[in-house]
Write a protein that holds these residues in place. Structure first.
Motif: not given
Length: 324
Positions: A204-215
């Motif tokens: 959820r956090v990555v969906a909301e705050e993550g950078s595109s292309g990042a793992a």
């Protein structure tokens, strides 16, 4: 916000749906319907096969804000999903097994990933699991370079309620039912684990705050060695256990090897989780995670016994060690 979870009723997906619901998402689950829906009327359900393009296209007509892909095992599945869900934020579960280099710790932007051949990309064996997940991460990175809002999350071995793999249940069952437990090697095997609810929160956090292309790596904040895990399990079960370590020669009396024990790994496997923590994610304290895990284990019929040596073999090792 609308979210669509591909998978969503068994283990990581089940906890991911619960996490999204707890944060006021309207959730739709897309899967084949082979397992019961634990959410009753709280989520909508679209039945279909994620490997069938037409089925997935039908789900894409919902135009969800967020896609969480819990059951992607081949690179082409991810290419298709990113293409069909164009305009949505897409997060796929990768794996710490994607790393091809043995480093401590494994860092997202530094540690080399496995290579993946065309044959491996379509294979279904465990031997190609890491290469396939690595290629999935490259698909995500390439798609983001073309403008897609795509990211991935890399967990190590996941434990917690509803774990159908039963890898962790093996140790819960051993400690629950026996006062002496064989631990391979010197008990100092170091393998990063992660509580399932922490994976769900990471998604959820990555969906909301993550950078595109990042793992983003995700793992428990603490890293107990295997013998310490057994002690922590005993504490969670409110019992006592004697840990008996056995080396390769001692295990051989029962035709066993260290790799026969679940969670054993000869070389440490540690993931750097600083990138995820920078987004505001925090790990659940292990004692709290184990309390939930033990409660679920007691209520289930899972034993995990098929994942490791049978008790008879273990007792043969104990008998030999007792003579030394």
């Amino acid at each position: 916000m609308d979210a669509l979870v591909i998978g969503g009723t068994r283990f990581i997906g089940r906890h991911t749906v619960a996490e999204l619901l707890a944060h006021d998402y309207a959730v739709t689950v897309f899967n084949r319907g082979n397992h019961g829906n634990p959410f009753e009327n709280d989520v909508e359900h679209i039945e279909g096969d994620r490997t069938d393009r037409e089925d997935l296209a039908r789900a894409a007509e919902r135009n969800p804000d967020v896609i969480i892909d819990c059951v992607a095992y081949h690179p082409e599945e991810v290419r298709t999903a990113i293409e069909l869900f164009d305009g949505s934020r897409y997060v796929v579960i990768s794996s710490g097994a994607a790393y091809g280099a043995e480093e401590i710790p494994k860092r997202e932007s530094e540690t080399a990933l496995h290579e993946c051949t065309a044959e491996q990309a379509t294979d279904d064996s465990w031997e190609t699991y890491g290469p396939r997940k690595a290629e999935i991460d490259r698909v995500v990175s390439d798609a983001a370079a073309d403008g897609a809002a795509a990211t991935s999350v890399r967990p190590p071995v996941v434990y917690g309620p509803h774990d159908y793999t039963e890898r962790f249940d093996y140790w819960l069952d051993r400690v629950r039912n026996h006062d002496r437990v064989v631990v391979p090697g010197d008990g100092d095997c170091l393998r990063h684990l992660v509580f399932v609810e922490d994976v769900a929160r990471a998604l959820r956090v990555v969906a909301e705050e993550g950078s595109s292309g990042a793992a983003y790596n995700v793992g428990d904040r603490r890293l107990p060695i295997l013998s310490e895990w057994v002690e922590l399990v005993a504490d969670a079960l409110d019992t006592e256990v004697e840990i008996v370590t056995a080396n390769e020669r001692e295990l051989a009396v029962a035709d066993l090897e260290p790799d026969d024990f679940p969670l054993y790994r000869s070389y440490p496997h540690v993931l750097d989780t600083n990138r995820l923590s920078a987004l505001g994610w925090e790990a659940t304290p292990i004692e709290d995670a184990l309390a939930h895990t033990v409660e679920d284990h007691r209520a289930s019929e899972r034993t995990g016994r098929e994942n490791g040596p049978d008790r008879g073999a273990e007792e043969r090792v104990l008998a030999v060690l007792d003579t030394l």
